[in-house]
Design an enzyme around this catalytic site. Structure first.
Site, PDB file in Angstrom:
ATOM      1  N   ASP A 272       0.845  -1.201   0.000  1.00 36.58           N
ATOM      2  CA  ASP A 272       0.000   0.000   0.000  1.00 36.58           C
ATOM      3  C   ASP A 272       0.882   1.254   0.000  1.00 36.58           C
ATOM      4  O   ASP A 272       0.386   2.381  -0.098  1.00 36.58           O
ATOM      5  CB  ASP A 272      -1.013  -0.006   1.149  1.00 36.58           C
ATOM      6  CG  ASP A 272      -0.376   0.005   2.528  1.00 36.58           C
ATOM      7  OD1 ASP A 272       0.864  -0.089   2.617  1.00 36.58           O
ATOM      8  OD2 ASP A 272      -1.119   0.109   3.517  1.00 36.58           O
ATOM      9  N   SER A 273       2.204   1.063   0.070  1.00 35.42           N
ATOM     10  CA  SER A 273       3.152   2.164  -0.152  1.00 35.42           C
ATOM     11  C   SER A 273       2.966   2.745  -1.558  1.00 35.42           C
ATOM     12  O   SER A 273       3.469   3.837  -1.843  1.00 35.42           O
ATOM     13  CB  SER A 273       4.591   1.683   0.050  1.00 35.42           C
ATOM     14  OG  SER A 273       4.824   0.479  -0.658  1.00 35.42           O
TER      15      SER A 273
ATOM     16  N   ASP B 287      -1.231  -6.207  -0.644  1.00 38.70           N
ATOM     17  CA  ASP B 287      -1.291  -5.555   0.663  1.00 38.70           C
ATOM     18  C   ASP B 287      -2.687  -4.975   0.893  1.00 38.70           C
ATOM     19  O   ASP B 287      -3.138  -4.099   0.139  1.00 38.70           O
ATOM     20  CB  ASP B 287      -0.247  -4.420   0.668  1.00 38.70           C
ATOM     21  CG  ASP B 287       0.206  -4.037   2.057  1.00 38.70           C
ATOM     22  OD1 ASP B 287      -0.202  -4.698   3.022  1.00 38.70           O
ATOM     23  OD2 ASP B 287       0.998  -3.080   2.151  1.00 38.70           O
TER      24      ASP B 287
ATOM     25  N   LYS C 282      -1.364  -9.487   2.610  1.00 39.41           N
ATOM     26  CA  LYS C 282      -0.735  -9.043   3.858  1.00 39.41           C
ATOM     27  C   LYS C 282      -1.681  -8.066   4.542  1.00 39.41           C
ATOM     28  O   LYS C 282      -2.345  -7.284   3.854  1.00 39.41           O
ATOM     29  CB  LYS C 282       0.608  -8.352   3.573  1.00 39.41           C
ATOM     30  CG  LYS C 282       1.252  -7.732   4.815  1.00 39.41           C
ATOM     31  CD  LYS C 282       2.634  -7.217   4.547  1.00 39.41           C
ATOM     32  CE  LYS C 282       2.699  -5.813   4.021  1.00 39.41           C
ATOM     33  NZ  LYS C 282       2.034  -4.777   4.870  1.00 39.41           N
TER      34      LYS C 282
ATOM     35  N   GLU D  58      -2.056  -5.556   8.376  1.00 36.64           N
ATOM     36  CA  GLU D  58      -1.340  -5.013   9.530  1.00 36.64           C
ATOM     37  C   GLU D  58      -2.091  -5.289  10.828  1.00 36.64           C
ATOM     38  O   GLU D  58      -3.321  -5.226  10.867  1.00 36.64           O
ATOM     39  CB  GLU D  58      -1.164  -3.492   9.364  1.00 36.64           C
ATOM     40  CG  GLU D  58      -0.333  -3.113   8.150  1.00 36.64           C
ATOM     41  CD  GLU D  58      -0.128  -1.610   8.001  1.00 36.64           C
ATOM     42  OE1 GLU D  58      -0.537  -0.839   8.909  1.00 36.64           O
ATOM     43  OE2 GLU D  58       0.451  -1.197   6.985  1.00 36.64           O
TER      44      GLU D  58
ATOM     45  N   GLU E 237       8.404  -4.276  11.103  1.00 34.18           N
ATOM     46  CA  GLU E 237       8.849  -2.968  10.601  1.00 34.18           C
ATOM     47  C   GLU E 237       9.272  -2.062  11.760  1.00 34.18           C
ATOM     48  O   GLU E 237       8.513  -1.876  12.730  1.00 34.18           O
ATOM     49  CB  GLU E 237       7.711  -2.311   9.799  1.00 34.18           C
ATOM     50  CG  GLU E 237       8.112  -0.954   9.249  1.00 34.18           C
ATOM     51  CD  GLU E 237       7.210  -0.453   8.115  1.00 34.18           C
ATOM     52  OE1 GLU E 237       6.338  -1.218   7.640  1.00 34.18           O
ATOM     53  OE2 GLU E 237       7.415   0.702   7.708  1.00 34.18           O
TER      54      GLU E 237
END
Ligand code: KIV
Length: 267
Positions: A45-46, A84, A114, A116, A183
């Site tokens: 998602d960056s 993501d 993925k 979070e 991270e």
């Protein structure tokens, strides 16, 4: 052409071989990446920052992430492709999480997703895995929580925070994730979590002891100049290379040396 990397291949590398992961968001870069033996491509998602120019990762949507994932998988990489899950695509309910995770496989053709967070998303993780969608976890400085954290700060510092992070990691492992991104945590926390888990950890700013590493492609290649976190190592300086090529192009067009006859068609 090398054999496609599977989730099981990634798990099997633990303790034997370091895992390499980079982000990608488009066809052209994925084609280049896949000439190497990178193990995992994360459609991060960056993208909301390095592709769209957002201030953080919060604004990117499911539709946009599915589009980027499709652009990557159109290159048919042999690396494992992980999509993501963006902010607000899994937090609301397990049903929402399963439907959106499914879109990454069905429309984006990724092999895994993925997301979070630790115990607060454990029901979502279990429900996605129960739908046969492999999940990669993500703990530490989870960028979707930037406002809750009050900025991009190292996480897991101090005994209590490190213990809570390890507990989250163990719960995610019990829920069935196949690997875990760590991270921005101290190197010794990265080491302890890596030693305690049976599944691989993939670090970004989590020190040298993780089972693998991930970097954002544009950071690694020296293309993104807005900011440079301490953990980033630039393996190239493509910003300068691209700038020089564009300047040469402008100069040749303006002075009339491009196009010449070798770049023109005959009748
Ligand atoms: O979105 C992303 O690029 C990520 C990596 C930094 C792990 O989540």
């Amino acid at each position: 052409m090398r054999k496609s990397v599977t989730v099981q291949d990634v798990i099997n590398k633990k303790g034997k071989e370091k895992i390499t992961m980079v982000t990608s968001y488009d066809f052209t870069m994925t084609r280049i990446i896949d000439t190497t033996d990178i193990d995992i491509i994360l459609v991060g998602d960056s993208a909301g920052v390095v592709m769209a120019g957002g201030k953080n990762t919060l604004s990117i949507t499911m539709d946009q992430m599915v589009y980027h994932t499709m652009c990557v998988t159109n290159a048919e990489p042999s690396a494992l492709v992980v999509g993501d899950m963006p902010f607000m695509s899994y937090q609301v309910s397990t049903e929402q999480a399963v439907r959106n995770a499914g879109r990454f496989l069905q429309e984006g053709h990724a092999q895994a997703v993925k997301l979070e967070g630790g115990k607060r998303v454990i029901e979502q993780v279990k429900a996605i895995i129960a739908s046969d969608i492999p999940v990669m976890g993500h703990l530490g400085l989870t960028p979707q929580s930037i406002h809750a954290f009050g900025g991009y700060k190292v996480q897991g510092r101090g005994k209590d925070a490190a213990t809570a992070l390890l507990e989250d990691a163990l719960r995610l492992q019990d829920a069935g994730i196949f690997s875990l991104v760590l991270e921005c945590v101290p190197a010794d926390v990265g080491k302890i979590v890596t030693e305690k888990l049976d599944i691989p950890t993939i670090g970004i700013g989590a020190g040298p002891f993780c089972d693998g590493q991930v970097l954002v492609l544009q950071d690694l290649l020296g293309m993104f100049k807005e900011f440079k976190p301490k953990f980033v190592k630039q393996y190239a300086e493509l910003f300068g290379v691209i700038k020089e090529a564009l300047e040469t192009y402008c100069k040749e067009v303006r002075e009339g040396t491009f196009p010449d006859l070798s770049h023109s068609f005959e009748e």
